[in-house]
Structures are given as structure tokens and as C-alpha cells.
Design a protein around this motif. Structure first.
Motif, PDB file in Angstrom:
ATOM      1  N   ILE A  31      13.642  10.546  -0.256  1.00  0.00           N
ATOM      2  CA  ILE A  31      12.894   9.378   0.164  1.00  0.00           C
ATOM      3  C   ILE A  31      13.878   8.217   0.148  1.00  0.00           C
ATOM      4  O   ILE A  31      14.644   8.061  -0.810  1.00  0.00           O
ATOM      5  CB  ILE A  31      11.674   9.134  -0.743  1.00  0.00           C
ATOM      6  N   CYS A  32      13.903   7.438   1.209  1.00  0.00           N
ATOM      7  CA  CYS A  32      14.852   6.336   1.285  1.00  0.00           C
ATOM      8  C   CYS A  32      14.425   5.227   0.313  1.00  0.00           C
ATOM      9  O   CYS A  32      13.290   5.197  -0.175  1.00  0.00           O
ATOM     10  CB  CYS A  32      14.954   5.813   2.709  1.00  0.00           C
ATOM     11  N   GLY A  33      15.321   4.327   0.051  1.00  0.00           N
ATOM     12  CA  GLY A  33      15.052   3.255  -0.899  1.00  0.00           C
ATOM     13  C   GLY A  33      13.924   2.341  -0.462  1.00  0.00           C
ATOM     14  O   GLY A  33      13.115   1.902  -1.283  1.00  0.00           O
ATOM     15  N   LYS A  34      13.856   2.050   0.820  1.00  0.00           N
ATOM     16  CA  LYS A  34      12.799   1.155   1.309  1.00  0.00           C
ATOM     17  C   LYS A  34      11.418   1.790   1.133  1.00  0.00           C
ATOM     18  O   LYS A  34      10.479   1.129   0.687  1.00  0.00           O
ATOM     19  CB  LYS A  34      13.036   0.830   2.773  1.00  0.00           C
ATOM     20  N   CYS A  35      11.293   3.063   1.455  1.00  0.00           N
ATOM     21  CA  CYS A  35      10.004   3.752   1.287  1.00  0.00           C
ATOM     22  C   CYS A  35       9.670   3.917  -0.194  1.00  0.00           C
ATOM     23  O   CYS A  35       8.511   3.810  -0.586  1.00  0.00           O
ATOM     24  CB  CYS A  35      10.030   5.105   1.990  1.00  0.00           C
ATOM     25  N   PHE A  36      10.693   4.151  -1.037  1.00  0.00           N
ATOM     26  CA  PHE A  36      10.451   4.286  -2.469  1.00  0.00           C
ATOM     27  C   PHE A  36       9.950   2.967  -3.052  1.00  0.00           C
ATOM     28  O   PHE A  36       9.021   2.946  -3.856  1.00  0.00           O
ATOM     29  CB  PHE A  36      11.726   4.738  -3.183  1.00  0.00           C
ATOM     30  N   ARG A  37      10.538   1.856  -2.621  1.00  0.00           N
ATOM     31  CA  ARG A  37      10.112   0.551  -3.124  1.00  0.00           C
ATOM     32  C   ARG A  37       8.718   0.176  -2.648  1.00  0.00           C
ATOM     33  O   ARG A  37       8.049  -0.655  -3.256  1.00  0.00           O
ATOM     34  CB  ARG A  37      11.113  -0.524  -2.731  1.00  0.00           C
ATOM     35  N   SER A  38       8.242   0.790  -1.576  1.00  0.00           N
ATOM     36  CA  SER A  38       6.899   0.484  -1.085  1.00  0.00           C
ATOM     37  C   SER A  38       5.807   1.234  -1.856  1.00  0.00           C
ATOM     38  O   SER A  38       4.624   0.937  -1.690  1.00  0.00           O
ATOM     39  CB  SER A  38       6.786   0.829   0.409  1.00  0.00           C
ATOM     40  N   LEU A  39       6.191   2.174  -2.714  1.00  0.00           N
ATOM     41  CA  LEU A  39       5.223   2.912  -3.534  1.00  0.00           C
ATOM     42  C   LEU A  39       4.698   2.018  -4.658  1.00  0.00           C
ATOM     43  O   LEU A  39       5.348   1.041  -5.036  1.00  0.00           O
ATOM     44  CB  LEU A  39       5.880   4.156  -4.129  1.00  0.00           C
ATOM     45  N   PRO A  40       3.542   2.334  -5.215  1.00  0.00           N
ATOM     46  CA  PRO A  40       3.023   1.541  -6.339  1.00  0.00           C
ATOM     47  C   PRO A  40       3.976   1.583  -7.534  1.00  0.00           C
ATOM     48  O   PRO A  40       4.621   2.596  -7.809  1.00  0.00           O
ATOM     49  CB  PRO A  40       1.699   2.216  -6.691  1.00  0.00           C
ATOM     50  N   ALA A  41       4.041   0.476  -8.251  1.00  0.00           N
ATOM     51  CA  ALA A  41       4.976   0.340  -9.381  1.00  0.00           C
ATOM     52  C   ALA A  41       4.785   1.414 -10.455  1.00  0.00           C
ATOM     53  O   ALA A  41       5.782   1.942 -10.964  1.00  0.00           O
ATOM     54  CB  ALA A  41       4.867  -1.052  -9.981  1.00  0.00           C
ATOM     55  N   PRO A  42       3.554   1.775 -10.850  1.00  0.00           N
ATOM     56  CA  PRO A  42       3.437   2.813 -11.890  1.00  0.00           C
ATOM     57  C   PRO A  42       4.047   4.157 -11.478  1.00  0.00           C
ATOM     58  O   PRO A  42       4.686   4.834 -12.296  1.00  0.00           O
ATOM     59  CB  PRO A  42       1.928   2.946 -12.102  1.00  0.00           C
ATOM     60  N   ALA A  43       3.904   4.535 -10.227  1.00  0.00           N
ATOM     61  CA  ALA A  43       4.482   5.804  -9.753  1.00  0.00           C
ATOM     62  C   ALA A  43       6.001   5.726  -9.751  1.00  0.00           C
ATOM     63  O   ALA A  43       6.683   6.683 -10.159  1.00  0.00           O
ATOM     64  CB  ALA A  43       3.960   6.140  -8.362  1.00  0.00           C
ATOM     65  N   ARG A  44       6.545   4.601  -9.305  1.00  0.00           N
ATOM     66  CA  ARG A  44       8.004   4.436  -9.299  1.00  0.00           C
ATOM     67  C   ARG A  44       8.558   4.466 -10.716  1.00  0.00           C
ATOM     68  O   ARG A  44       9.563   5.119 -10.989  1.00  0.00           O
ATOM     69  CB  ARG A  44       8.390   3.100  -8.649  1.00  0.00           C
ATOM     70  N   VAL A  91       2.458  13.752  -6.637  1.00  0.00           N
ATOM     71  CA  VAL A  91       2.166  12.319  -6.636  1.00  0.00           C
ATOM     72  C   VAL A  91       2.933  11.591  -5.536  1.00  0.00           C
ATOM     73  O   VAL A  91       2.333  10.990  -4.637  1.00  0.00           O
ATOM     74  CB  VAL A  91       2.468  11.692  -8.022  1.00  0.00           C
ATOM     75  N   LEU A  92       4.255  11.621  -5.584  1.00  0.00           N
ATOM     76  CA  LEU A  92       5.041  10.813  -4.655  1.00  0.00           C
ATOM     77  C   LEU A  92       4.976  11.302  -3.217  1.00  0.00           C
ATOM     78  O   LEU A  92       4.741  10.519  -2.297  1.00  0.00           O
ATOM     79  CB  LEU A  92       6.498  10.757  -5.117  1.00  0.00           C
ATOM     80  N   LYS A  93       5.192  12.580  -3.029  1.00  0.00           N
ATOM     81  CA  LYS A  93       5.237  13.109  -1.667  1.00  0.00           C
ATOM     82  C   LYS A  93       3.915  12.910  -0.918  1.00  0.00           C
ATOM     83  O   LYS A  93       3.925  12.452   0.220  1.00  0.00           O
ATOM     84  CB  LYS A  93       5.636  14.590  -1.707  1.00  0.00           C
ATOM     85  N   SER A 100      -3.110   6.373   2.312  1.00  0.00           N
ATOM     86  CA  SER A 100      -4.518   6.049   2.486  1.00  0.00           C
ATOM     87  C   SER A 100      -4.641   4.980   3.579  1.00  0.00           C
ATOM     88  O   SER A 100      -3.725   4.208   3.812  1.00  0.00           O
ATOM     89  CB  SER A 100      -5.107   5.537   1.180  1.00  0.00           C
ATOM     90  N   LYS A 101      -5.783   4.959   4.236  1.00  0.00           N
ATOM     91  CA  LYS A 101      -5.978   3.992   5.309  1.00  0.00           C
ATOM     92  C   LYS A 101      -6.073   2.593   4.712  1.00  0.00           C
ATOM     93  O   LYS A 101      -6.744   2.381   3.708  1.00  0.00           O
ATOM     94  CB  LYS A 101      -7.256   4.306   6.083  1.00  0.00           C
ATOM     95  N   PRO A 102      -5.425   1.629   5.339  1.00  0.00           N
ATOM     96  CA  PRO A 102      -5.503   0.271   4.813  1.00  0.00           C
ATOM     97  C   PRO A 102      -6.890  -0.316   5.045  1.00  0.00           C
ATOM     98  O   PRO A 102      -7.556  -0.007   6.030  1.00  0.00           O
ATOM     99  CB  PRO A 102      -4.450  -0.488   5.618  1.00  0.00           C
ATOM    100  N   GLU A 103      -7.301  -1.144   4.106  1.00  0.00           N
ATOM    101  CA  GLU A 103      -8.581  -1.798   4.264  1.00  0.00           C
ATOM    102  C   GLU A 103      -8.417  -2.920   5.283  1.00  0.00           C
ATOM    103  O   GLU A 103      -7.353  -3.469   5.455  1.00  0.00           O
ATOM    104  CB  GLU A 103      -9.051  -2.353   2.921  1.00  0.00           C
ATOM    105  N   GLY A 104      -9.481  -3.240   5.940  1.00  0.00           N
ATOM    106  CA  GLY A 104      -9.438  -4.293   6.939  1.00  0.00           C
ATOM    107  C   GLY A 104     -10.205  -3.871   8.172  1.00  0.00           C
ATOM    108  O   GLY A 104     -10.986  -2.908   8.154  1.00  0.00           O
ATOM    109  N   LEU A 105      -9.994  -4.572   9.243  1.00  0.00           N
ATOM    110  CA  LEU A 105     -10.746  -4.337  10.471  1.00  0.00           C
ATOM    111  C   LEU A 105     -10.454  -2.957  11.050  1.00  0.00           C
ATOM    112  O   LEU A 105     -11.384  -2.248  11.451  1.00  0.00           O
ATOM    113  CB  LEU A 105     -10.430  -5.424  11.494  1.00  0.00           C
ATOM    114  N   ASP A 106      -9.175  -2.562  11.096  1.00  0.00           N
ATOM    115  CA  ASP A 106      -8.837  -1.256  11.671  1.00  0.00           C
ATOM    116  C   ASP A 106      -9.454  -0.110  10.862  1.00  0.00           C
ATOM    117  O   ASP A 106      -9.988   0.845  11.422  1.00  0.00           O
ATOM    118  CB  ASP A 106      -7.323  -1.072  11.738  1.00  0.00           C
ATOM    119  N   GLY A 107      -9.383  -0.197   9.546  1.00  0.00           N
ATOM    120  CA  GLY A 107      -9.980   0.833   8.705  1.00  0.00           C
ATOM    121  C   GLY A 107     -11.493   0.885   8.860  1.00  0.00           C
ATOM    122  O   GLY A 107     -12.094   1.964   8.914  1.00  0.00           O
TER     123      GLY A 107
END
Length: 114
Positions: A31-44, A91-93, A100-107
Motif C-alpha cells: 500500500i503506498c504511503g498516500k493510501c496508508f495515510r488516508s486510513l483511520p488513525a487507529p488502524a494505522r 482490516v487494512l486490505k 464504505s460509501k461516503p455519506e452525502g448526496l451521492d450516497g
């Protein structure tokens, strides 16, 4: 850069990410660094803790001269490696490959069927 099957690069596990890394440094999945940093802090943090423990036991194993103690330390290190692999697979993969689908109008519109 297109994902070539026979290339000497390993792609990030995120299907929407186009980053790659050298195959000799990352032979399996990565997993690249950018995608890893986008994960929730507890998982990281949990993933980092597993790696910290593995490196700690590697250092201890390298310093010991007693074969019995080394065998016991290697068993402890294998336990941490198993925990790391479990965390990666369960967990990570899934977080990266099936977000999960983002909340908002599209979801909301997707739930309604529009």
C-alpha cells in the motif's frame, strides 16, 4: 503509467491508485504511503505497533547467543508476524479495496436507487 502484469513494479492494492514500488523491495502486495495515510488513525497505529514489535524482536534475536533463548524469541516474533498478517488481510486490505460509501448526496441517491 499502466499496470503491466510482467513489469518489475508492484502496484498499490488500492484499485483507484496508480502508484507502484520496486518489486524487489515489495515482492507481494503493498500500500503506498498516500493510501496508508488516508486510513483511520487507529488502524494505522495498530499496524505500526506490529511492525515496531517485529523489529524489536529482530534486534533481540541478533544480540543473543543462547540457542534456547533465540528459539523462544523467534516464536514470539512469529506470533507478532502472524498478528501483522491477520491485521493486513482482515482490516487494512478490505478498508482499501472495498471502501464504505461516503455519506452525502451521492450516497443517499445510491441508497434510494436514483
Amino acid at each position: 503509467m499502466a499496470r503491466l502484469v510482467g513489469s518489475d513494479r508492484t502496484p498499490c492494492i488500492n484499485p483507484r491508485c496508480r502508484r507502484t514500488a520496486p518489486r524487489d523491495k515489495f515482492p507481494g502486495e503493498m500500500i503506498c504511503g498516500k493510501c496508508f495515510r488516508s486510513l483511520p488513525a487507529p488502524a494505522r497505529n495498530r499496524h505500526r505497533r506490529f511492525w515496531r514489535e517485529i523489529r524489536k524482536w529482530n534486534r533481540r534475536i541478533a544480540r543473543t547467543g543462547d540457542a534456547f533463548r533465540r528459539e523462544r524469541m523467534e516464536a514470539i516474533r512469529r506470533g507478532w508476524i502472524n498478528r501483522l498478517c491477520w491485521h493486513w488481510d482482515t482490516v487494512l486490505k478490505p478498508m482499501v479495496t472495498n471502501p464504505s460509501k461516503p455519506e452525502g448526496l451521492d450516497g443517499f441517491l445510491a441508497e434510494v436507487g436514483l
